[in-house]
Design an enzyme around this catalytic site. Structure first.
Site, short mmCIF file in Angstrom:
data_model
loop_
_atom_site.label_atom_id
_atom_site.label_comp_id
_atom_site.label_asym_id
_atom_site.label_seq_id
_atom_site.Cartn_x
_atom_site.Cartn_y
_atom_site.Cartn_z
N GLU A 169 -7.92 -8.93 -16.67
CA GLU A 169 -6.72 -9.21 -15.88
C GLU A 169 -7.00 -9.18 -14.39
O GLU A 169 -6.54 -10.05 -13.64
CB GLU A 169 -5.61 -8.21 -16.24
CG GLU A 169 -4.97 -8.44 -17.61
CD GLU A 169 -5.78 -7.91 -18.79
OE1 GLU A 169 -6.83 -7.28 -18.54
OE2 GLU A 169 -5.38 -8.12 -19.94
N HIS A 228 3.63 -1.60 -24.44
CA HIS A 228 3.95 -3.03 -24.51
C HIS A 228 5.41 -3.34 -24.18
O HIS A 228 5.83 -4.47 -24.39
CB HIS A 228 3.71 -3.57 -25.93
CG HIS A 228 2.29 -3.83 -26.29
ND1 HIS A 228 1.39 -2.85 -26.55
CD2 HIS A 228 1.60 -4.99 -26.44
CE1 HIS A 228 0.21 -3.39 -26.86
NE2 HIS A 228 0.32 -4.68 -26.80
C1 LIG Z 1 -5.38 -5.05 -21.13
C2 LIG Z 1 -4.86 -5.81 -22.29
N1 LIG Z 1 -4.82 -7.15 -22.23
C3 LIG Z 1 -4.37 -7.86 -23.26
C4 LIG Z 1 -3.94 -7.24 -24.41
C5 LIG Z 1 -3.42 -8.07 -25.58
N2 LIG Z 1 -4.37 -8.00 -26.67
C6 LIG Z 1 -4.24 -7.08 -27.64
S1 LIG Z 1 -5.50 -7.08 -28.68
C7 LIG Z 1 -6.26 -8.35 -27.89
C8 LIG Z 1 -7.57 -8.85 -28.39
C9 LIG Z 1 -8.61 -7.81 -28.31
O1 LIG Z 1 -9.73 -8.22 -28.99
P1 LIG Z 1 -10.91 -7.25 -29.31
O2 LIG Z 1 -11.13 -6.30 -28.19
O3 LIG Z 1 -12.07 -8.07 -29.69
O4 LIG Z 1 -10.41 -6.40 -30.55
P2 LIG Z 1 -9.84 -6.89 -31.94
O5 LIG Z 1 -8.39 -7.11 -31.76
O6 LIG Z 1 -10.58 -8.10 -32.34
O7 LIG Z 1 -10.08 -5.75 -32.85
C10 LIG Z 1 -5.50 -8.76 -26.81
C11 LIG Z 1 -5.85 -9.87 -25.94
C12 LIG Z 1 -3.94 -5.84 -24.42
N3 LIG Z 1 -3.50 -5.14 -25.45
N4 LIG Z 1 -4.42 -5.15 -23.36
#
Ligand SMILES: Cc1ncc(C[n+]2csc(CCOP(=O)(O)OP(=O)(O)O)c2C)c(N)n1
Lengths: 339, 327
Positions: free
Chosen positions: A73, A142
């Site tokens: 971000e 959230h």
């Molecule tokens: C700082 C932040 N940005 C965006 C999000 C929205 N978000 C939640 S999970 C996710 C994907 C994360 O992917 P990863 O770290 O690979 O973990 P996975 O969900 O695949 O287990 C996103 C973009 C968030 N929770 N926190």
């Protein structure tokens, strides 16, 4: 055709759409009309936007202009500021206001200050969109309504569309604005459908709007609280209380004039804000009313705000933590002296 | 009974299998309960990735600490947070491990040193650094295991945490669950260098990649890493190569990957792989699988009963637990 006939035809030319679709149309329109505009953020492309707002735009505009970013971000908001300095009109999407805290440094220390720090040389024509608000049982990381914090910062404009027309119309005006503009989309509203003029287009972003006229008190709301304020006004009408509803629309700079003008007529005010009461936007609005219309008031200004607690998961607690129609109604009855 | 090739005895084999099946079935029940609107909010499933939590958690002691993400049902279960209290949490009742305040994304349990349940991507990593710092400063030999997805690797907090942990040589085990997608963003579209272990080693952290669909590989890697970390060797970074079989959360049009790709990975289902290996090694007896399934179903049924009988917190307590010292 006579004027009335024209009006009637114009009235008929409406479409039914959701807030999601209205925001989508606004994005599409901006990308079509402004060659310097581009959308960037997490999952805006392939995924179609975490709330589906940008679905299809990647196919239409390609990956240069609908740019997926890694989870970073601070990095991509800062890059948006840089691109704006470089002559582009970036629309940066941060999924939710809670995540925007990771970019707070760039927004507050760079975007908001650049024009001033540079002695008026460098402006930042950037739009940052994000969701805000509770109501979906997404709990404490959230669901918050932090737009009031952003409204504390000189140098940025803060918009909170609470109607379909604003959801459709604010983006273009924001994008053509020379300064950074934050647009807060209410997450619980995306699926809400309504009628919008078929030819709806850009709207001005400098003024609050009276959404319902009334005589006995003024209910001031914005964003996701607007429909609740209107529902409360409807209920109050059944109790013989005539409530005027003012939609702030723009949280910074605040349009005092519209608020004060209304309160000077109704002599009573209730401010509705999903954000926390202490040090929040509602405090600012209440203070302005007291500063500008103290001698016109027939009752203390009342506030209906988010409870001073991180948003809890459990549904009944979440509902209790944010203003409901019934809370607005009872605050209004109290203010008009029949509570 | 012990298989020399797998370097595994029967009881450990059954424990690992049981743990994976337990996590799988627990989450499948969660899906049903979500459809029935008993569970709300976001629900991120770990289905497909069970080998990582089941394998890695066994390397930890009760005095160690665990930090996880919003995709943490499996970690909580494997860590020993009770299935009933997890289910109750998702039902939003006080009997939940976070008293119904957190929901699926925010499971916490101080008694098992399970520190969440962090839904800000990469937000848990600095916490893990601090937990490890506290262990070190207090003269305890604890290890903090921090689980996160590969998407977190792009966040500033990842880099800041890696640097701090390495700089101060802290006892952190970084467990990166590389399931190839962060929501809809594929690894190669989010990282300039997709070799994550290489990336971590840039910070002077010992790092290697592990087959995250192979529960034995996960367990062995975690044991070795924990030994290093506990022995004062500084932080270790493990990249578990895995895959999530389901949507990112409950709703996800999955426009970013093909059905064929998902099917290919399903052929490497960690439960099926392990079952086949155990059978081939003669470690599995007839009836083992059925017994495991029965035990697991009984445990989940009980968890659901417990959650259903749970108590919604009185609304008067809304602002409870905002400050420890009353205001
Ligand atoms: C700082 C932040 N940005 C965006 C999000 C929205 N978000 C939640 S999970 C996710 C994907 C994360 O992917 P990863 O770290 O690979 O973990 P996975 O969900 O695949 O287990 C996103 C973009 C968030 N929770 N926190």
């Amino acid at each position: 055709m006579t004027t009335t006939e024209k009006e009637r035809t114009a009235e008929k030319a409406t479409v039914t759409l959701t807030f999601r679709e209205a925001f989508h149309e606004a994005l599409r329109d901006a990308l079509q009309r402004d060659p310097t505009a581009f959308l960037m953020g997490e999952d805006v492309g392939r995924y179609g936007g975490c709330f589906g707002v940008s679905r299809g735009l990647l196919d239409e505009f390609g990956p240069e202009r609908v740019r997926d970013t890694p989870l970073s971000e601070s990095g991509f908001v800062g890059a948006g500021i840089g691109a704006a300095l470089g002559g582009m009109h970036p629309i940066v999407e941060v999924m939710t206001v809670n995540f925007s805290l990771l970019a707070l440094d760039q927004i507050v220390n760079n975007a908001a200050t650049m024009l001033h720090m540079s002695g008026g040389q460098l402006n930042v024509p950037l739009v940052i969109r994000m969701t805000t608000g509770a109501g979906r049982q997404l709990a404490a990381q959230h669901s918050h309504s932090l737009e009031g914090w952003y409204a504390h910062i000189p140098g940025i404009r803060v918009l909170a569309p609470g109607t379909l027309a604003d959801a459709r119309g604010m983006l273009w005006t924001a994008l053509q604005d020379p300064d950074p503009v934050l647009i807060f989309e209410n997450g619980a509203q995306y699926g809400v459908a309504g009628e919008l003029a078929a030819d709806a287009g850009p709207v001005e972003i400098d003024h609050a709007a009276v959404r319902r006229a009334g005589d006995d008190l003024t209910v001031i709301a914005y964003g996701g609280s607007v429909p609740r304020a209107l529902a409360a006004a409807e209920e109050l009408a059944g109790d013989g209380v005539s409530a005027e509803v003012v939609d702030l629309r723009t949280l910074r700079p605040l349009d005092d004039a519209t608020v004060l003008d209304s309160v000077r007529r109704t002599h009573r005010a209730v401010v509705v804000d999903e954000g926390w009461r202490s040090g929040g936007l509602s405090a600012e609005v209440a203070a302005r009313i007291v500063e500008g219309a103290f001698y016109e008031l027939d009752a203390p200004v009342a506030r209906v705000c988010g409870a001073e607690v991180p948003i809890p998961y459990a549904k009944h607690l979440e509902q209790a933590a944010v203003p409901q129609v019934a809370d607005v109604v009872s605050a209004a009855l109290e203010v008009v002296g029949s509570g | 009974m012990r298989d020399p090739l797998l370097d595994l005895d029967r009881s450990e084999a059954l424990r690992l299998l049981h743990e994976m099946v337990r996590i799988r079935r627990f989450e499948e029940r969660c899906v049903e309960l979500y459809s029935a609107e008993r569970i709300r909010g976001f629900l991120h499933l770990y289905i497909g990735e069970e080998a990582v939590a089941a394998g890695a958690m066994g390397a930890l002691r009760p005095t160690d600490a665990v930090v996880a993400t919003y995709r943490e049902h499996g970690h909580a279960l494997a860590r020993g947070v009770g299935a009933p209290s997890i289910m109750a949490e998702m039902f939003g009742v006080v009997e939940g491990c976070s008293r119904g305040r957190g929901g699926s994304m925010h499971l916490f349990d101080a008694s098992t040193r399970f520190y969440g349940g962090n839904a800000i991507v990469a937000g848990g990593l600095p916490l893990a650094v601090g937990l490890a710092l506290a262990d070190r400063m207090s003269g305890r030999d604890g290890v903090t295991a921090c689980f996160f997805g590969e998407g977190a690797v792009a966040e500033g907090e990842f880099h800041e945490a890696m640097n701090l942990a390495a700089l101060w040589s802290l006892p952190v085990l970084f467990c990166c669950e590389n399931n190839l997608y962060a929501m809809g963003t594929a690894l190669e579209r989010s990282e300039s260098e997709t070799d994550l272990a290489l990336k971590a080693s840039g910070y002077g952290v010992t790092a290697w990649a592990v087959d995250g669909m192979d529960v034995l590989a996960c367990a062995a890697a975690a044991r070795r890493a924990v030994d290093t970390v506990r022995g004062g060797g500084g932080p270790v970074f493990l990249e578990f190569r895995t895959y999530r079989f389901r949507a990112h959360s409950m709703y996800d049009p999955e426009l970013y990957r093909s059905k064929e790709e998902v099917e290919r990975w399903r052929e490497r289902d960690p439960i099926d792989l392990f079952t086949a290996r155990l059978a081939a090694a003669g470690l599995l007896e007839p009836g083992d699988l059925d017994r495991i399934e029965d035990e697991v179903v009984a445990e989940i049924d009980e968890a659901v009963r417990f959650a259903e009988a749970g108590t919604p917190e009185p609304v008067e307590d809304l602002t409870k637990d905002v400050y420890r010292r009353a205001v």
